[in-house]
Design a protein around this motif. Structure first.
Motif, PDB file in Angstrom:
ATOM      1  N   VAL A  14       0.838  -1.196   0.000  1.00 61.53           N
ATOM      2  CA  VAL A  14       0.000   0.000   0.000  1.00 61.53           C
ATOM      3  C   VAL A  14       0.872   1.245   0.000  1.00 61.53           C
ATOM      4  O   VAL A  14       1.877   1.316   0.691  1.00 61.53           O
ATOM      5  N   ARG A  15       0.465   2.253  -0.754  1.00 61.66           N
ATOM      6  CA  ARG A  15       1.197   3.518  -0.784  1.00 61.66           C
ATOM      7  C   ARG A  15       1.011   4.269   0.520  1.00 61.66           C
ATOM      8  O   ARG A  15      -0.022   4.162   1.173  1.00 61.66           O
ATOM      9  N   THR A  16       2.005   5.074   0.869  1.00 57.45           N
ATOM     10  CA  THR A  16       1.918   5.904   2.069  1.00 57.45           C
ATOM     11  C   THR A  16       1.081   7.144   1.769  1.00 57.45           C
ATOM     12  O   THR A  16       0.924   7.527   0.599  1.00 57.45           O
ATOM     13  N   PRO A  17       0.541   7.812   2.804  1.00 60.91           N
ATOM     14  CA  PRO A  17      -0.202   9.059   2.569  1.00 60.91           C
ATOM     15  C   PRO A  17       0.632  10.111   1.828  1.00 60.91           C
ATOM     16  O   PRO A  17       0.107  10.852   0.998  1.00 60.91           O
ATOM     17  N   SER A  18       1.920  10.160   2.099  1.00 56.81           N
ATOM     18  CA  SER A  18       2.783  11.134   1.416  1.00 56.81           C
ATOM     19  C   SER A  18       2.865  10.849  -0.074  1.00 56.81           C
ATOM     20  O   SER A  18       2.833  11.768  -0.894  1.00 56.81           O
TER      21      SER A  18
END
Length: 55
Positions: A14-18
């Motif tokens: 999963v991608r990070t919020p940043s």
């Protein structure tokens, strides 16, 4: 098991919020609100609900 969604993807999971913020220019693509990175006060950890045992 991991899968690559597109050509050039160089990460697993999963991608990070940043990363999401950078991809969309800091705004939600659906509603237009600013995407912010959560801080520790924004994160809530709750215990998982117990499932009754079936015999």
């Amino acid at each position: 098991m991991y899968k690559f969604e597109k050509v050039g993807q160089d990460f697993y999971g999963v991608r990070t919020p940043s990363e999401i913020r950078l991809i969309y220019g800091g705004k939600c693509p659906r509603c237009g609100h600013e995407i912010t990175v959560p801080n520790l006060e924004d994160i809530n950890i709750k215990p998982k609900k117990k499932i009754p045992a079936v015999l």
